[in-house]
Design an enzyme around this catalytic site. Structure first.
Site, PDB file in Angstrom:
ATOM      1  N   TYR A 121       0.831  -1.200   0.000  1.00 33.02           N
ATOM      2  CA  TYR A 121       0.000   0.000   0.000  1.00 33.02           C
ATOM      3  C   TYR A 121       0.866   1.249   0.000  1.00 33.02           C
ATOM      4  O   TYR A 121       2.071   1.199   0.270  1.00 33.02           O
ATOM      5  CB  TYR A 121      -0.940   0.009   1.205  1.00 33.02           C
ATOM      6  CG  TYR A 121      -0.289   0.351   2.524  1.00 33.02           C
ATOM      7  CD1 TYR A 121      -0.434   1.630   3.085  1.00 33.02           C
ATOM      8  CD2 TYR A 121       0.463  -0.591   3.225  1.00 33.02           C
ATOM      9  CE1 TYR A 121       0.154   1.947   4.297  1.00 33.02           C
ATOM     10  CE2 TYR A 121       1.049  -0.277   4.435  1.00 33.02           C
ATOM     11  CZ  TYR A 121       0.898   0.989   4.972  1.00 33.02           C
ATOM     12  OH  TYR A 121       1.484   1.306   6.169  1.00 33.02           O
ATOM     13  N   LYS A 136       6.585  -2.066   1.887  1.00 29.98           N
ATOM     14  CA  LYS A 136       5.410  -1.472   2.534  1.00 29.98           C
ATOM     15  C   LYS A 136       4.204  -2.386   2.343  1.00 29.98           C
ATOM     16  O   LYS A 136       3.313  -2.132   1.530  1.00 29.98           O
ATOM     17  CB  LYS A 136       5.145  -0.072   1.980  1.00 29.98           C
ATOM     18  CG  LYS A 136       4.214   0.773   2.869  1.00 29.98           C
ATOM     19  CD  LYS A 136       4.185   2.212   2.386  1.00 29.98           C
ATOM     20  CE  LYS A 136       3.221   3.070   3.197  1.00 29.98           C
ATOM     21  NZ  LYS A 136       3.680   3.271   4.588  1.00 29.98           N
ATOM     22  N   GLU A 168      12.292   2.322  14.217  1.00 31.52           N
ATOM     23  CA  GLU A 168      11.344   3.341  13.754  1.00 31.52           C
ATOM     24  C   GLU A 168      10.106   3.295  14.632  1.00 31.52           C
ATOM     25  O   GLU A 168       9.977   2.438  15.509  1.00 31.52           O
ATOM     26  CB  GLU A 168      10.981   3.111  12.292  1.00 31.52           C
ATOM     27  CG  GLU A 168      10.370   1.762  12.002  1.00 31.52           C
ATOM     28  CD  GLU A 168      10.185   1.501  10.505  1.00 31.52           C
ATOM     29  OE1 GLU A 168      10.279   2.436   9.702  1.00 31.52           O
ATOM     30  OE2 GLU A 168       9.922   0.327  10.146  1.00 31.52           O
ATOM     31  N   LEU A 190      11.331   1.270   6.988  1.00 33.33           N
ATOM     32  CA  LEU A 190      10.749   1.705   5.727  1.00 33.33           C
ATOM     33  C   LEU A 190      11.431   2.993   5.291  1.00 33.33           C
ATOM     34  O   LEU A 190      11.625   3.907   6.094  1.00 33.33           O
ATOM     35  CB  LEU A 190       9.249   1.946   5.895  1.00 33.33           C
ATOM     36  CG  LEU A 190       8.496   2.333   4.626  1.00 33.33           C
ATOM     37  CD1 LEU A 190       8.429   1.151   3.668  1.00 33.33           C
ATOM     38  CD2 LEU A 190       7.091   2.819   4.961  1.00 33.33           C
TER      39      LEU A 190
END
Length: 284
Positions: free
Chosen positions: A32, A147, A179, A204
């Site tokens: 996505y 992702k 993260e 990411l």
């Protein structure tokens, strides 16, 4: 009622349907992207589509829709839903096939859906007051650079944060911050240097992260790409996160330890202002 996009058709949201055999539903076999809409225009669209293509390639997934067609569909959704500020969510799954761990036959069409959400981006109560963060072990699949829609752990962490009276979670691997649950993490050292973890399979590659780094370079703000520990983060002068919908959001507390004077710091506040103006100028 919103108009949404399903495999080339624009339909009312209550009429949108995909198969129960869709692999995104059965296996989370889907990727996505979230593109922000600011002043009715798309922010960092090219970066989001480039990352989408990379995610698809890493999973050996194909999508016949061109980048130009994706841009046209995004703009049409903005128009149909009269969105001036918010986001467009895009999801691609490997498509419909009887349940099997093996991928379906080559040529099976992907499922492509998109929808809008209205959201205040520039005026943010969280950015104004600053985030409180807790830390947790990073036990995700180690291809965090793709992702995918495998977001259950992130969702569990968000709910744990809420239950603990804080705003979000920074994940930790081997003692170092990777993260946030849905954002990239940064600290600001005593000399004003911004530190963030380098790109790898462990995080990411944020599109907002890349744009922020360009902004920092243009304004001669030093950024150092290296891992940092939780203890270093707690001792930092400032901290903040970046994401498409959050843009730049200051952090004022980590695991109960207050950063600075407990208010959003000047570096994060300045970067947020710079980034918002950059986004407005570059949106298409």
């Amino acid at each position: 009622m919103r108009t949404v996009y399903v495999n080339g058709a624009y339909v009312p949201e209550n009429e949108a349907k995909i198969s129960v055999f869709d692999r995104g539903f059965l296996f989370a076999d889907a990727v996505y992207e979230v593109t922000c809409v600011l002043d009715g225009k798309l922010v960092d669209f090219d970066g989001h589509i480039a990352r989408l293509r990379r995610s698809l390639a890493e999973l050996k997934m194909t999508l016949s829709v061109t980048d130009e067609e994706l841009l046209a569909a995004h703009r049409e959704l903005v128009k149909l839903n009269a969105i001036t500020e918010g986001l467009i969510y895009l999801q691609v799954s490997r498509g419909e096939a009887d349940r099997d761990f093996l991928f379906p036959a080559e040529g099976t069409p992907a499922t492509l859906v998109m929808f809008t959400q209205e959201k205040a981006l520039v005026k943010s109560a969280l950015a104004d007051k600053g985030q409180k963060i807790m830390t947790a072990d990073d036990i995700r699949w180690r291809r965090c650079d793709i992702k995918t829609v495998q977001l259950l752990y992130a969702s569990l962490l968000k709910n744990e944060a809420k239950a603990n009276g804080v705003d979000d979670v920074w994940m930790v691997l081997d003692g170092q911050v990777t993260e946030g649950s849905s954002n990239n993490a940064y600290i600001v050292t005593a000399d004003g240097t911004i530190v963030t973890r380098p790109i790898s399979n462990d995080i990411l590659a944020g599109i907002t992260r890349a744009s922020l780094m360009r902004c920092a370079e243009e304004h001669q703000i030093k950024i150092e790409e290296r891992p940092f520990t939780v203890d270093e983060a707690k001792a930092a002068k400032e901290a903040f996160t970046t994401s498409a919908t959050g843009m730049v959001v200051p952090v004022i507390e980590i695991d109960g330890v207050t950063l600075g004077d407990g208010k959003p710091g000047p570096v994060a506040k300045r970067l947020r202002e710079i980034f918002i103006q950059f986004s407005r100028d570059a949106a298409i």
